[in-house]
Design an enzyme around this catalytic site. Sequence first.
Site, PDB file in Angstrom:
ATOM      1  N   HIS A 459      22.118  13.173 -12.219  1.00 32.09           N
ATOM      2  CA  HIS A 459      22.828  12.442 -13.001  1.00 32.09           C
ATOM      3  C   HIS A 459      23.064  10.896 -12.390  1.00 32.09           C
ATOM      4  O   HIS A 459      22.821   9.813 -13.022  1.00 32.09           O
ATOM      5  CB  HIS A 459      24.396  12.961 -13.312  1.00 32.09           C
ATOM      6  CG  HIS A 459      25.282  12.149 -14.097  1.00 32.09           C
ATOM      7  ND1 HIS A 459      25.604  12.071 -15.310  1.00 32.09           N
ATOM      8  CD2 HIS A 459      26.219  11.067 -13.576  1.00 32.09           C
ATOM      9  CE1 HIS A 459      26.436  11.153 -15.692  1.00 32.09           C
ATOM     10  NE2 HIS A 459      27.075  10.679 -14.626  1.00 32.09           N
ATOM     11  N   GLU A 460      23.519  11.020 -11.027  1.00 26.93           N
ATOM     12  CA  GLU A 460      23.674   9.593 -10.416  1.00 26.93           C
ATOM     13  C   GLU A 460      22.526   8.862 -10.312  1.00 26.93           C
ATOM     14  O   GLU A 460      22.487   7.739 -10.316  1.00 26.93           O
ATOM     15  CB  GLU A 460      24.476   9.852  -9.140  1.00 26.93           C
ATOM     16  CG  GLU A 460      25.997  10.648  -9.296  1.00 26.93           C
ATOM     17  CD  GLU A 460      26.926   9.699 -10.001  1.00 26.93           C
ATOM     18  OE1 GLU A 460      26.460   8.558 -10.183  1.00 26.93           O
ATOM     19  OE2 GLU A 460      27.744  10.030 -10.488  1.00 26.93           O
ATOM     20  N   HIS A 463      21.821   6.480 -12.970  1.00 21.87           N
ATOM     21  CA  HIS A 463      22.682   5.336 -12.792  1.00 21.87           C
ATOM     22  C   HIS A 463      21.755   4.394 -12.085  1.00 21.87           C
ATOM     23  O   HIS A 463      21.659   3.237 -12.330  1.00 21.87           O
ATOM     24  CB  HIS A 463      23.899   5.498 -12.192  1.00 21.87           C
ATOM     25  CG  HIS A 463      24.937   6.055 -13.168  1.00 21.87           C
ATOM     26  ND1 HIS A 463      25.399   5.573 -14.440  1.00 21.87           N
ATOM     27  CD2 HIS A 463      25.979   7.136 -13.088  1.00 21.87           C
ATOM     28  CE1 HIS A 463      26.419   6.282 -14.868  1.00 21.87           C
ATOM     29  NE2 HIS A 463      26.579   7.094 -14.075  1.00 21.87           N
ATOM     30  N   HIS A 466      18.874   2.975 -13.727  1.00 23.55           N
ATOM     31  CA  HIS A 466      19.628   1.740 -14.566  1.00 23.55           C
ATOM     32  C   HIS A 466      19.586   0.562 -13.748  1.00 23.55           C
ATOM     33  O   HIS A 466      19.342  -0.338 -14.504  1.00 23.55           O
ATOM     34  CB  HIS A 466      20.882   2.201 -15.306  1.00 23.55           C
ATOM     35  CG  HIS A 466      21.153   1.522 -16.509  1.00 23.55           C
ATOM     36  ND1 HIS A 466      22.617   1.787 -17.215  1.00 23.55           N
ATOM     37  CD2 HIS A 466      20.659   0.453 -17.180  1.00 23.55           C
ATOM     38  CE1 HIS A 466      22.512   0.889 -18.219  1.00 23.55           C
ATOM     39  NE2 HIS A 466      21.451   0.376 -18.328  1.00 23.55           N
TER      40      HIS A 466
END
Length: 670
Positions: A459-460, A463, A466
């Site tokens: 998940h991280e 980020h 992104h």
Amino acid sequence: MTNPLLTPSTLPFALPPFTEIGPSHFAEAAEAGFAEHLAEILAITENPDPATFDNTAVAMERSGLLLQRTAAAFFTLVSADASEDIRDLETQLSPRFSAHQDEVFLNKPLYERFAAIDVAGLDPEPARLVDEYLKDFRQSGIQLDGPGQERLRALNAELSRLGTEFGQRVKEAMKSAALLLEDSADLAGLPADDVAGAAEAARAAGHEGKFLLTLIQPTNQPALAALENRDIRRRLFEASVARGSSGGNLDVLELARSMAGLRAEKAALLGFANYAELVVDLQTAPDFESVQSMLNRMAPAAVRNADLEAAALAEAAGHPLEAWDWAFYSAKVRREKYDVDEQALRPYFELDRVLTDGVFFAATSLYGITFHEREDLSGYHPDVRVWEVRNEDGTALGLFLGDYYTRESKRGGAWMNSLVEQSSLLGTKPVVINNLNISKPPAGEPALLTLDELRTTFHEFGHALHGLFSNVTYPRFSGTSVPRDFVEYPSQVNEMWIMWPEVLANYAKHHATGEPLPQDIVDKLDASRLWGEGFATTEYLGAALLDLAWHVLGSTEVPEDAVAFEDKALAAAGIAHALIPPRYRTGYFQHVFAGAGYAAGYYSYIWSEVLDAETVDWFTENGGLNRTNGERFRRELLSRGNSRDPLDSFKTLRGREAKLEPLLKRRGLD
């Protein structure tokens, strides 16, 4: 000694020279940065030429660089490695940063120059930049008269002070709530590496020969799923939920009450019915009613599923359940009904292999990027690792820093932040960090992840992608600088590769034998996918609706009793469940009371998940893990930042607006 923050870093990618930076440097650099930024703004406002995009908006984007690099390095340490000196500086500097923000966006001549820019002939990205600045001025109170602006400045200063104090107390409360045990027999059921970790934690805290169960930020503690001693489970659970609300110098309820009242007053001053409406005004959600409607639609189905799970757990337990029993018997039912033992999976999820052969492998397969560890570069702590990320053609993309282990100087939870934002205007490439709080194993032992830690690692990194793939002109639009209820979307999408066959087969190997995770276990994991969704959705919605309950209050409606208010708010929202407290209670709801940016915005995770579920379907329909899909996702979404409306980026990718049904199906709410 020269202050290294006062000049741009000469390290690759402008990585801050952390080995040269001491706490004493930050205050000097911040004060110099405030002064320099205001001087640059004065030059913009006193420019005798008519306002143009270049002499106003572009000049603004080029300003404040000293302050920006100082803040990026400083607040990284505040979150990830805060010494007592850094905590003292945070108390001193946070109100100064808040006041400086007001100086910028309550500057009437600056606003008037932005308002005078002729956007008619501008391309979409420059026109959007002007529009976003004008929105910020309005949300910051530029339209208020003198007394109104002065009151707003006072509110912002006090909110900054209270948020800093809340965050510092929460960090200390999590540390002090750790459960110290004398006898290893009390840890029966815990895996051997967790027992060793508890012994090491106790030794580090000065309790040689004992065992310390440290806490994570959310209510539900991982050890509750394994501890066989029911009384130890009770003590651990009660230590968790009592954080910040038991009186004494670490209690934060009065801080939360004060912040709710001040936020309500701020919203009214700016012309909004409540603080939630003020926040949603800048999000992708069309209005606050849409947010409430979606959450209220999900709550009854989530509670219904949770009740069905509770009945199965009570049958397995053979006695009435308490909240501290849930995780233990949920794991038992999953073992017996689906033949899935989550603790037995951990040897297949060793951190280094998960990173290299899982997270990085998936990114290479999708986007062609490669990762090259830079042992010549140092982070802010010895545990921080640094990788240079390169495009498929070998050109440099940016730096990725990984800081995976928990420590006393780090706040709880997991997050990504940027040290350097990508911008073609400034010629900067991204430097991004992932922080987790995995227990550090004894020297020479592997770090074995739980399923939740595995999910968080992917998940991280979503980020991080992104931030790394940002390809925008203006730093304001870079990477994750998108509305709060959109920012979780790319990170949630990256979770889909955890169980993707090619990825799973590449990383899920026993750390000692190298044997792959057996296919029958993979099949059982898939079959048990919806088990526990009732609990997970109910605890999440409990936190999201509690957040909103605090932020729909008027300034005169703030309750005297915060705990009673929680109970009443959850019951009114239809999400109260005796066995499932919210994922975060007020006493440790760091996301919304400690300046993490989620105040009235914790709903963002489920709002983003609507887009995520749709995008997982899109990837699957188009062949999944391949370069064509990766390039399209990178080009149309990950690279865009906020340079165009994020929902337009989604629609360009998907070909239509998002529908709620894929999310409802995923969570068993259809």
